[in-house]
Design a protein around this motif. Structure first.
Motif, PDB file in Angstrom:
ATOM      1  N   THR B 252      27.223  25.725  36.605  1.00 59.02           N
ATOM      2  CA  THR B 252      26.968  27.132  36.864  1.00 59.02           C
ATOM      3  C   THR B 252      25.888  27.598  35.916  1.00 59.02           C
ATOM      4  O   THR B 252      25.842  27.166  34.777  1.00 59.02           O
ATOM      5  CB  THR B 252      28.223  27.991  36.629  1.00 59.02           C
ATOM      6  OG1 THR B 252      28.494  27.992  35.229  1.00 59.02           O
ATOM      7  CG2 THR B 252      29.414  27.453  37.362  1.00 59.02           C
ATOM      8  N   GLN B 291      32.972  23.868  46.168  1.00 58.99           N
ATOM      9  CA  GLN B 291      33.125  25.309  46.100  1.00 58.99           C
ATOM     10  C   GLN B 291      31.816  25.903  45.584  1.00 58.99           C
ATOM     11  O   GLN B 291      31.174  25.344  44.699  1.00 58.99           O
ATOM     12  CB  GLN B 291      34.262  25.674  45.156  1.00 58.99           C
ATOM     13  CG  GLN B 291      34.579  27.150  45.172  1.00 58.99           C
ATOM     14  CD  GLN B 291      35.409  27.591  43.980  1.00 58.99           C
ATOM     15  OE1 GLN B 291      35.776  26.783  43.128  1.00 58.99           O
ATOM     16  NE2 GLN B 291      35.678  28.875  43.915  1.00 58.99           N
ATOM     17  N   PHE B 293      30.093  29.642  44.247  1.00 60.16           N
ATOM     18  CA  PHE B 293      30.273  31.073  44.025  1.00 60.16           C
ATOM     19  C   PHE B 293      28.978  31.744  43.610  1.00 60.16           C
ATOM     20  O   PHE B 293      28.092  31.110  43.043  1.00 60.16           O
ATOM     21  CB  PHE B 293      31.405  31.358  43.039  1.00 60.16           C
ATOM     22  CG  PHE B 293      31.143  30.869  41.646  1.00 60.16           C
ATOM     23  CD1 PHE B 293      30.392  31.622  40.760  1.00 60.16           C
ATOM     24  CD2 PHE B 293      31.666  29.654  41.224  1.00 60.16           C
ATOM     25  CE1 PHE B 293      30.141  31.178  39.487  1.00 60.16           C
ATOM     26  CE2 PHE B 293      31.416  29.193  39.942  1.00 60.16           C
ATOM     27  CZ  PHE B 293      30.646  29.954  39.075  1.00 60.16           C
ATOM     28  N   ILE B 295      27.523  35.398  41.824  1.00 59.99           N
ATOM     29  CA  ILE B 295      27.926  36.585  41.075  1.00 59.99           C
ATOM     30  C   ILE B 295      26.774  37.579  41.079  1.00 59.99           C
ATOM     31  O   ILE B 295      25.623  37.225  40.803  1.00 59.99           O
ATOM     32  CB  ILE B 295      28.315  36.230  39.624  1.00 59.99           C
ATOM     33  CG1 ILE B 295      29.519  35.276  39.649  1.00 59.99           C
ATOM     34  CG2 ILE B 295      28.644  37.488  38.832  1.00 59.99           C
ATOM     35  CD1 ILE B 295      29.983  34.837  38.285  1.00 59.99           C
ATOM     36  N   VAL B 309      32.085  39.083  42.491  1.00 62.62           N
ATOM     37  CA  VAL B 309      32.038  37.641  42.682  1.00 62.62           C
ATOM     38  C   VAL B 309      32.397  37.326  44.121  1.00 62.62           C
ATOM     39  O   VAL B 309      33.358  37.888  44.655  1.00 62.62           O
ATOM     40  CB  VAL B 309      33.074  36.927  41.785  1.00 62.62           C
ATOM     41  CG1 VAL B 309      32.948  35.416  41.932  1.00 62.62           C
ATOM     42  CG2 VAL B 309      32.913  37.336  40.340  1.00 62.62           C
ATOM     43  N   SER B 310      31.628  36.477  44.767  1.00 66.79           N
ATOM     44  CA  SER B 310      32.077  35.999  46.066  1.00 66.79           C
ATOM     45  C   SER B 310      32.100  34.482  46.001  1.00 66.79           C
ATOM     46  O   SER B 310      31.252  33.866  45.364  1.00 66.79           O
ATOM     47  CB  SER B 310      31.134  36.475  47.171  1.00 66.79           C
ATOM     48  OG  SER B 310      29.821  36.105  46.873  1.00 66.79           O
ATOM     49  N   SER B 311      33.120  33.887  46.614  1.00 65.32           N
ATOM     50  CA  SER B 311      33.159  32.434  46.560  1.00 65.32           C
ATOM     51  C   SER B 311      33.791  31.884  47.826  1.00 65.32           C
ATOM     52  O   SER B 311      34.537  32.574  48.534  1.00 65.32           O
ATOM     53  CB  SER B 311      33.914  31.972  45.319  1.00 65.32           C
ATOM     54  OG  SER B 311      35.266  31.731  45.613  1.00 65.32           O
ATOM     55  N   TYR B 313      34.940  27.782  49.694  1.00 68.24           N
ATOM     56  CA  TYR B 313      34.922  26.344  49.528  1.00 68.24           C
ATOM     57  C   TYR B 313      35.106  25.645  50.866  1.00 68.24           C
ATOM     58  O   TYR B 313      35.517  26.248  51.858  1.00 68.24           O
ATOM     59  CB  TYR B 313      35.985  25.894  48.523  1.00 68.24           C
ATOM     60  CG  TYR B 313      37.408  25.981  49.024  1.00 68.24           C
ATOM     61  CD1 TYR B 313      38.135  27.158  48.891  1.00 68.24           C
ATOM     62  CD2 TYR B 313      38.014  24.880  49.631  1.00 68.24           C
ATOM     63  CE1 TYR B 313      39.430  27.242  49.340  1.00 68.24           C
ATOM     64  CE2 TYR B 313      39.314  24.952  50.085  1.00 68.24           C
ATOM     65  CZ  TYR B 313      40.017  26.133  49.941  1.00 68.24           C
ATOM     66  OH  TYR B 313      41.294  26.216  50.398  1.00 68.24           O
ATOM     67  N   LEU B 337      27.948  33.089  52.134  1.00 65.47           N
ATOM     68  CA  LEU B 337      28.288  34.082  51.121  1.00 65.47           C
ATOM     69  C   LEU B 337      27.205  35.137  50.944  1.00 65.47           C
ATOM     70  O   LEU B 337      27.476  36.281  50.610  1.00 65.47           O
ATOM     71  CB  LEU B 337      28.513  33.394  49.761  1.00 65.47           C
ATOM     72  CG  LEU B 337      29.745  32.506  49.646  1.00 65.47           C
ATOM     73  CD1 LEU B 337      29.712  31.747  48.323  1.00 65.47           C
ATOM     74  CD2 LEU B 337      31.015  33.347  49.725  1.00 65.47           C
ATOM     75  N   TYR B 344      21.641  39.155  42.838  1.00 66.22           N
ATOM     76  CA  TYR B 344      22.466  38.120  42.225  1.00 66.22           C
ATOM     77  C   TYR B 344      21.944  37.733  40.858  1.00 66.22           C
ATOM     78  O   TYR B 344      20.745  37.718  40.614  1.00 66.22           O
ATOM     79  CB  TYR B 344      22.507  36.890  43.128  1.00 66.22           C
ATOM     80  CG  TYR B 344      23.213  37.152  44.433  1.00 66.22           C
ATOM     81  CD1 TYR B 344      24.599  37.157  44.491  1.00 66.22           C
ATOM     82  CD2 TYR B 344      22.496  37.418  45.597  1.00 66.22           C
ATOM     83  CE1 TYR B 344      25.262  37.412  45.673  1.00 66.22           C
ATOM     84  CE2 TYR B 344      23.143  37.680  46.796  1.00 66.22           C
ATOM     85  CZ  TYR B 344      24.532  37.672  46.825  1.00 66.22           C
ATOM     86  OH  TYR B 344      25.183  37.918  47.994  1.00 66.22           O
TER      87      TYR B 344
END
Lengths: 144, 432
Positions: B252, B291, B293, B295, B309-311, B313, B337, B344
Motif C-alpha cells: 500500500t 483485495q 482498496f 482511500i 475507504v472503499s475496498s 476482493y 471501486l 484519492y
C-alpha cells in the motif's frame, strides 16, 4: 567459535559446478579429456574484494593523488576491515569531509600526504577531528 | 545466553556513513512519500522530534535547529543491512544468527564460555561498526525477551554502557527489570500496559512477579505466560522460532499527488499488484484472494482521521503467483471501486489465501489459466540481478506521476555505479 572462520577472506566465488555445467559432457557422463582441466573463469571480485561486507566503492574527485596512480573519476575500492598503518592510501574523514591521502606517521606526529606537489601535506596534530573511513586497496582506472 | 544486536538509529546511521559532517548533527529520515518521521538520531530525539510525527508538524523545529532531513533510501538501507547481518554470520556462524528485522538480529551465545561473554559482545560490537560503518548496541541475557530489554538499557545510556549490556547474574537481571517500565517490554502492547498500570503495576519487575495463574487468565494464556517466564530468565522463545511464512501480503502506498483519473488509479494498482506478487514469489507462495482498496483524501464532512475507504476482493479459481493474473484481478477491482469526482490519496493491494506455490489446488471445473511461472522466474531474475524494475508490466504505466515523493533522498551509494560517493578535494572540478 572458530576464530579462523571469521578472520579469513570472505568472498569465495562459485567454485562448485555440476556435471550439467560441463559443456562437453555427454549422456554417458564421460566428457572430453579437457574436462579434467576445466575450471571456472577468472572472477575479478575474487581478486579485488577480500571482505565483501566491509568493501565499498568510491569515485575519486580531483588530482591530489596523481603520482600514486589515482586520477580524477577513478573508482576506489575501499576495505574498512584493514587497520590503519604507515604508508597506506586511505579515505580519511577530516573535519567532516572525505579525503583521499597517504597516511604517514613518525614517532611524534601523523600526516596526510598528497601525491601531487600542488597540494600540501596536512599535519594531523593540528586537527583534532581526524578519523579513518577505510583503506584504499585497489583503483580502477579507465584508459579510454 | 542469547544476544541481540540492534543498529543504533539505523536509517540515520546509513545516511551519516557517506556524509560524515552529519556525525554529531541531528538527522531524521521520513517515511514513504515524505509523510512522517520514521527515524531519528539521538540529537534529533533530544530536540523533541517524536517517532512517527507528521513532517509538517515538526517542520519549523527542523529548520530552527538545522536538522538534516532525508527521504527513505531503501536501496541504501537494504544493502547496509545485508552487510551488518553478513558480519554477524561470519562472526558467529550462519546457523547461530536469526535476522529479526532490517536492523536487528538474535545470536545464539550458548556455546560461549560465560567468562568470555562480555568480551565477545564488545568485540562483536566493534567489529560491526568498523567493518560496516554502522554503530550497533548489543544486549546479552538468558532469554530473548531479557536480551531485548538489556539492549534497550545499553542504548539508553551509551556513554556508560559502551553500547553493550550483559544480564548474566541474578542481581543484574533484577536491576534491569526494575529500571524498565512494563510498556517497554518486548511483546507488551498498549492495551496490556494500560490494564496492568490500572492495577498498579508499572515496572518489568512487577510483571515478572505476577502469579502464573493470573497471567494465564488475564494476559492471553500461554503467550502471556511465556513472556513472563522469559522475564524470569526461563527461555521460552527459541531461536528462529518465530520465522513463519506470511499469511497475508500487502503493498500500500500514498500517492505523491492527489489522484482523480481512473487511468492513474489503474496504473498505481497494477504497480502495487506487481510488487505484492513479487513478495509472494520470494517466499515461494501463491495466493487465491486479491483485495484492492482505495482511500480518498479527507474532506470536511469526514471529520475523522482519514478519508472514505472503499475496498473489494475477488477469489481466483486457483492460487497463483502469476503477476499477470493478479494484475488482471486487481485492476478489475479498482475499476469497480473507482468513482469519478472523488480525490484519492492512497491505494493498496492485499494478497491472502496464501499456500505454498507447488501445492496449488486446481479447480476441476474451471479452465486452468495459463500460469506464466517460467516467465515470472525470468522477470524476477532479471529485475533482481539488473537492479529493480528493469522489466515492468505495461499496465503499470511509464510516466507514473502518481508515484510517491522522495524529495530528499540521498544517493544510492552502494548499489549504483553512477551514484558512488565522491571523495576528494571539494574545490576540484575540471571534469564531470
Amino acid at each position: 567459535m572458530d576464530r579462523d572462520h571469521y578472520t579469513k577472506a570472505t568472498y569465495r566465488g562459485t567454485k562448485d559446478f555440476t556435471q550439467q555445467q560441463v559443456k562437453t559432457a555427454n549422456a554417458t557422463g564421460f566428457g572430453a579429456a579437457a574436462d579434467d582441466y576445466s575450471e571456472r573463469g577468472i572472477d575479478l571480485n575474487e581478486q579485488l574484494i577480500r571482505n565483501k561486507p566491509a568493501t565499498y566503492f568510491f569515485r575519486m574527485k580531483g588530482d591530489a593523488m596523481r603520482e600514486a596512480g589515482i586520477f580524477d573519476g577513478d573508482v576506489l575500492i575501499v576495505d574498512r576491515s584493514i587497520k590503519l598503518s604507515n604508508g597506506k592510501v586511505i579515505v580519511a574523514i577530516l573535519n567532516g569531509e572525505l579525503l583521499v591521502r597517504r597516511y604517514h606517521q613518525n614517532f611524534s606526529s601523523a600526516f596526510l600526504i598528497p601525491e601531487n606537489n600542488r597540494y600540501k601535506p596536512i599535519n594531523l596534530s593540528e586537527f583534532s577531528d581526524f578519523s579513518l573511513w577505510g583503506v584504499v586497496t585497489y583503483v580502477i582506472h579507465s584508459l579510454s | 545466553m542469547i544476544a541481540i544486536v540492534d543498529c543504533n538509529s539505523f536509517y540515520c546511521s546509513c545516511e551519516r556513513l557517506f556524509q560524515p559532517r552529519l556525525l554529531h548533527h541531528p538527522v531524521v529520515v521520513l517515511s514513504n512519500n515524505d509523510g512522517c518521521v520514521i527515524a531519528r538520531s539521538d540529537e534529533a530525539k533530544k530536540l523533541g522530534i517524536a517517532m512517527g510525527v507528521p513532517f509538517f508538524e515538526v517542520r519549523s523545529l527542523i529548520y530552527q535547529h538545522d536538522i538534516a532531513v532525508f527521504s527513505s533510501n531503501y536501496n541504501l538501507y537494504g544493502d547496509l543491512s545485508w552487510r551488518v547481518m553478513e558480519v554477524l554470520r561470519q562472526f558467529a556462524g550462519q546457523d547461530q544468527v536469526e535476522v529479526y528485522s532490517v536492523d536487528e538480529a538474535f545470536i545464539d551465545f550458548s556455546q560461549i564460555d560465560p567468562e568470555q561473554i562480555e568480551r565477545t559482545a564488545r568485540e562483536l560490537r566493534v567489529r560491526v561498526e568498523q567493518w560496516t560503518g554502522i554503530p550497533v548496541s548489543v544486549g546479552v541475557a538468558p532469554t530473548k525477551t531479557l536480551a531485548k530489554l538489556a539492549n534497550r538499557l545499553a542504548k539508553k545510556d551509551k556513554l556508560n554502557s559502551g553500547c553493550v549490556q550483559i544480564l548474566q547474574t541474578e542481581s543484574q537481571r533484577i536491576r534491569a527489570l526494575q529500571q524498565t517500565r512494563l510498556e517497554d517490554v518486548w511483546g507488551i502492547g498498549r492495551a496490556y500496559a494500560r490494564k496492568l498500570n490500572a492495577r498498579g503495576y508499572t515496572s518489568a519487575w512487577d510483571l515478572a512477579n505476577l502469579p502464573d495463574a493470573w497471567v494465564h487468565r488475564e494476559m492471553g494464556g500461554v503467550v502471556g505466560l511465556r513472556l513472563v517466564r522469559e522475564l524470569r530468565g526461563e527461555p521460552c522463545i527459541e531461536l528462529k522460532e518465530e520465522l513463519v511464512q506470511k499469511q497475508m501480503i500487502a503493498t500500500t502506498r500514498m500517492f505523491g499527488v492527489p489522484v482523480t483519473e481512473l487511468k492513474d488509479i489503474r496504473e498505481a494498482v497494477a504497480s502495487y499488484a506487481t510488487r505484492a506478487t513479487e513478495k509472494l514469489r520470494r517466499q515461494f507462495s501463491a495466493a487465491d484472494t486479491v483485495q484492492v482498496f482505495l482511500i480518498c483524501k479527507q474532506t470536511e464532512e469526514d471529520g475523522g482521521w482519514r478519508g472514505a475507504v472503499s475496498s473489494a476482493y475477488t477469489k481466483l479459481s486457483v492460487a497463483t503467483g502469476d503477476t499477470l493474473l493478479i494484475i488482471q484481478a486487481a485492476v478489475c477491482l479498482a475499476e469497480q471501486l473507482y468513482r469519478r469526482g472523488l480525490v484519492y490519496k492512497k491505494a493498496g493491494v492485499v494478497l491472502s489465501g496464501i499456500v505454498p506455490a507447488d501445492a496449488c489446488q486446481g479447480d476441476l471445473f474451471a479452465e486452468t489459466p495459463t500460469d506464466h511461472r517460467k516467465l515470472m522466474d525470468m522477470i524476477d531474475n532479471i529485475n533482481f540481478s539488473q537492479r529493480d524494475e528493469l522489466l515492468v508490466f505495461g499496465a503499470c504505466g511509464t510516466k507514473r506521476h502518481w508515484q510517491m515523493k522522495q524529495e530528499q533522498r540521498s544517493k544510492r551509494y552502494t548499489t549504483r555505479w553512477e551514484e558512488l560517493p565522491r571523495v576528494g578535494d571539494p574545490g576540484f572540478n575540471h571534469s564531470a
